[in-house]
Design an enzyme around this catalytic site. Sequence first.
Site, PDB file in Angstrom:
ATOM      1  N   ARG A 160       0.818  -1.224   0.000  1.00 30.85           N
ATOM      2  CA  ARG A 160       0.000   0.000   0.000  1.00 30.85           C
ATOM      3  C   ARG A 160       0.854   1.277   0.000  1.00 30.85           C
ATOM      4  O   ARG A 160       0.499   2.267   0.636  1.00 30.85           O
ATOM      5  CB  ARG A 160      -0.947   0.045   1.213  1.00 30.85           C
ATOM      6  CG  ARG A 160      -2.027  -1.002   1.232  1.00 30.85           C
ATOM      7  CD  ARG A 160      -3.031  -0.780   0.098  1.00 30.85           C
ATOM      8  NE  ARG A 160      -4.212  -1.594   0.268  1.00 30.85           N
ATOM      9  CZ  ARG A 160      -4.300  -2.878  -0.108  1.00 30.85           C
ATOM     10  NH1 ARG A 160      -3.287  -3.470  -0.687  1.00 30.85           N
ATOM     11  NH2 ARG A 160      -5.419  -3.537   0.075  1.00 30.85           N
ATOM     12  N   SER A 235     -10.599   0.000   2.241  1.00 31.00           N
ATOM     13  CA  SER A 235      -9.943  -0.101   3.550  1.00 31.00           C
ATOM     14  C   SER A 235      -9.532   1.289   4.014  1.00 31.00           C
ATOM     15  O   SER A 235      -8.771   1.959   3.324  1.00 31.00           O
ATOM     16  CB  SER A 235      -8.675  -0.937   3.462  1.00 31.00           C
ATOM     17  OG  SER A 235      -8.952  -2.187   2.916  1.00 31.00           O
ATOM     18  N   GLU A 331      -5.000   4.622   5.831  1.00 28.60           N
ATOM     19  CA  GLU A 331      -4.529   4.358   4.472  1.00 28.60           C
ATOM     20  C   GLU A 331      -5.008   5.421   3.477  1.00 28.60           C
ATOM     21  O   GLU A 331      -4.338   5.730   2.501  1.00 28.60           O
ATOM     22  CB  GLU A 331      -5.025   2.974   4.040  1.00 28.60           C
ATOM     23  CG  GLU A 331      -4.234   2.378   2.909  1.00 28.60           C
ATOM     24  CD  GLU A 331      -5.116   1.839   1.825  1.00 28.60           C
ATOM     25  OE1 GLU A 331      -4.895   2.238   0.674  1.00 28.60           O
ATOM     26  OE2 GLU A 331      -6.025   1.040   2.111  1.00 28.60           O
TER      27      GLU A 331
HETATM   28  N1  EPU Z   1     -11.900  -9.663   9.825  1.00 33.07           N
HETATM   29  C1  EPU Z   1     -12.681  -9.593  10.961  1.00 33.07           C
HETATM   30  N2  EPU Z   1     -13.626  -8.623  11.016  1.00 33.07           N
HETATM   31  C2  EPU Z   1     -13.848  -7.741  10.022  1.00 33.07           C
HETATM   32  C3  EPU Z   1     -13.036  -7.807   8.879  1.00 33.07           C
HETATM   33  C4  EPU Z   1     -12.063  -8.784   8.803  1.00 33.07           C
HETATM   34  O1  EPU Z   1     -12.530 -10.359  11.906  1.00 33.07           O
HETATM   35  O2  EPU Z   1     -14.748  -6.908  10.155  1.00 33.07           O
HETATM   36  C5  EPU Z   1     -10.913 -10.768   9.723  1.00 33.07           C
HETATM   37  C6  EPU Z   1     -11.447 -11.837   8.781  1.00 33.07           C
HETATM   38  O3  EPU Z   1     -12.193 -12.783   9.442  1.00 33.07           O
HETATM   39  C7  EPU Z   1     -10.183 -12.452   8.227  1.00 33.07           C
HETATM   40  C8  EPU Z   1      -9.208 -11.281   8.232  1.00 33.07           C
HETATM   41  O4  EPU Z   1      -9.743 -10.289   9.106  1.00 33.07           O
HETATM   42  O5  EPU Z   1      -9.688 -13.436   9.094  1.00 33.07           O
HETATM   43  C9  EPU Z   1      -8.921 -10.736   6.851  1.00 33.07           C
HETATM   44  O6  EPU Z   1     -10.088 -10.203   6.263  1.00 33.07           O
HETATM   45  P1  EPU Z   1     -10.209  -9.943   4.679  1.00 33.07           P
HETATM   46  O7  EPU Z   1      -9.904 -11.178   3.926  1.00 33.07           O
HETATM   47  O8  EPU Z   1     -11.508  -9.269   4.431  1.00 33.07           O
HETATM   48  O9  EPU Z   1      -8.989  -8.962   4.358  1.00 33.07           O
HETATM   49  P2  EPU Z   1      -8.418  -7.669   5.081  1.00 33.07           P
HETATM   50  O10 EPU Z   1      -7.039  -7.970   5.571  1.00 33.07           O
HETATM   51  O11 EPU Z   1      -9.391  -7.133   6.077  1.00 33.07           O
HETATM   52  C10 EPU Z   1      -7.204  -6.766   2.937  1.00 33.07           C
HETATM   53  C11 EPU Z   1      -7.128  -5.509   2.117  1.00 33.07           C
HETATM   54  C12 EPU Z   1      -8.386  -5.336   1.270  1.00 33.07           C
HETATM   55  C13 EPU Z   1      -8.486  -6.536   0.333  1.00 33.07           C
HETATM   56  C14 EPU Z   1      -8.525  -7.832   1.202  1.00 33.07           C
HETATM   57  C15 EPU Z   1      -8.472  -9.071   0.370  1.00 33.07           C
HETATM   58  C16 EPU Z   1      -5.740  -3.997   3.421  1.00 33.07           C
HETATM   59  C17 EPU Z   1      -5.696  -2.750   4.244  1.00 33.07           C
HETATM   60  N3  EPU Z   1      -6.952  -4.366   2.987  1.00 33.07           N
HETATM   61  O12 EPU Z   1      -8.295  -6.630   3.846  1.00 33.07           O
HETATM   62  O13 EPU Z   1      -8.199  -4.166   0.463  1.00 33.07           O
HETATM   63  O14 EPU Z   1      -9.628  -6.474  -0.491  1.00 33.07           O
HETATM   64  O15 EPU Z   1      -7.366  -7.872   2.066  1.00 33.07           O
HETATM   65  O16 EPU Z   1      -7.190  -9.217  -0.185  1.00 33.07           O
HETATM   66  O17 EPU Z   1      -4.710  -4.600   3.184  1.00 33.07           O
HETATM   67  C18 EPU Z   1      -8.696  -1.863   0.086  1.00 33.07           C
HETATM   68  O18 EPU Z   1      -7.487  -1.652   0.168  1.00 33.07           O
HETATM   69  O19 EPU Z   1      -9.516  -0.938  -0.138  1.00 33.07           O
HETATM   70  C19 EPU Z   1      -9.220  -3.219   0.306  1.00 33.07           C
HETATM   71  C20 EPU Z   1     -10.518  -3.481   0.364  1.00 33.07           C
END
Ligand code: EPU
Length: 335
Positions: A160, A235, A331
Site C-alpha cells: 500500500r 480499507s 490508508e
Molecule cells: N476480519 C474480521 N472482522 C472484520 C473484517 C475482517 O474479523 O470486520 C478478519 C477476517 O475474518 C479475516 C481477516 O480479518 O480473518 C482478513 O479479512 P479480509 O480477507 O476481508 O482482508 P483484510 O485484511 O481485512 C485486505 C485488504 C483489502 C483486500 C482484502 C483481500 C488492506 C488494508 N486491505 O483486507 O483491500 O480487499 O485484504 O485481499 O490490506 C482496500 O485496500 O480498499 C481493500 C478493500
Amino acid sequence: MNIQENISLKKYNTFGIAVNAKRFISVASVYELQQLLKVEKNIFLISGGSNMLLTKDIEALVVHLDIKGISIDREDDNTIYLTVNAGENWHELVIWCVSNNYGGIENLSLIPGNVGTCPIQNIGAYGVEVKDTITKVEALEIETGKLIQFSNESCNFEYRNSLFKNKEKGKYIITAVSFQLTKRNHNLNSSYGAIESELIAKKITKPSLKDISDAVIAVRRSKLPDPKEIGNSGSFFKNPVIPKSKFLELQKEYPKAPSYNVSKTEVKVPAGWLIEQAGFKGKRFGDYGVYEKQALVLVNYGNATGKEIYKLAQKIQETIMQKFGISLEIEVNII
Ligand code: EPU
C-alpha cells in the site's frame, strides 16, 4: 481552458463527500495538462477519487484527470505489453483484460478508482499487488511540466505504498501506466481463503481468468459496499505489522486472532478484526459509521461530512491503541 466555479465534488469522490471546489477543470490530454501547468501551479488533482477523505472545501484549482485510451505496445505468443492512460476506470480495464485473456490483474477486479492512481498506493487484493504487473509509470513533473518515465524499480513499491505516496508526494501527476500481462500459462492466484472457497462452492477445479475475476467480484460484493450505493473508500486503515512476540501475547487473550506472516519476526494483523473486537463493527452514528460486513471500511450513508468520518477514525485509532497497544495507520489520504 474551461474553468468552472463553485462545483460540488460529491460525484468526484467515492466517499460521496459534498465539499466544493472554488475552481474546477477537466483535462482530457497530457498536452492540455502541460498547458494548464504553465499558468497554474496551485492545483489539486482528482482522478477516480477513490482513496481520499475530503474534510474541507478546496481552495486550489481542482483538476479532474480524464485522459483516456489503451494502447498495445507490443506482444508475442506469451506476453502482451499495454500502456493505459490515467483516466481509464480500473475495473473496466480488468474486465477488458479478462475478456481478452490477458492475465495478471484478475484478482484486482472491482477495486474502485482509475488507472492513474493504482500505482500510488500499489493496490492489492487476494494475494496480488498491482506492482507485479507494472513495467513503467509515466508522470508529469508539476514544477517543470516535463514527462518522466519511472521503471518499476524506481517506483519503490511496498505494501500500500510507493514513491508517489511517500517521498515524492505531490510532485508528479501520473498520466499513464504500462503493464506486462500473460497471454498463456497464466500465473493464477486462487489460494486466498475466500477465493478458494468461492471456487470450491462453484465446483471449479481449473479456473480461468474469468472464473477468478467472477469469484473475486462475488467475494467483494458480499463484504464490501459498492460506492455507488454507500459512500466509502475501501480499507480506511492499513493492516498493522507487529512483532511476533506481541502477537503471541495477544493470542493468549484471543486464541482465534488471525494473522499473516510478514517475516521471521513480524506478523500482520487484520485491522478489521481489531476494530471488530473493539466493538465498532456495524456501528452507525447519524449518516456515517463502520460497515456492518467489514470493519475496515468506514462509510457515508448520505450526507456525512469528511470531518465527522475523520473524527470517527481517530476515535477508532485511540481505542485500538488503548485496548491492544497497536497503532493503526490511516490508508486513505485525508484532505
Ligand atoms: N476480519 C474480521 N472482522 C472484520 C473484517 C475482517 O474479523 O470486520 C478478519 C477476517 O475474518 C479475516 C481477516 O480479518 O480473518 C482478513 O479479512 P479480509 O480477507 O476481508 O482482508 P483484510 O485484511 O481485512 C485486505 C485488504 C483489502 C483486500 C482484502 C483481500 C488492506 C488494508 N486491505 O483486507 O483491500 O480487499 O485484504 O485481499 O490490506 C482496500 O485496500 O480498499 C481493500 C478493500
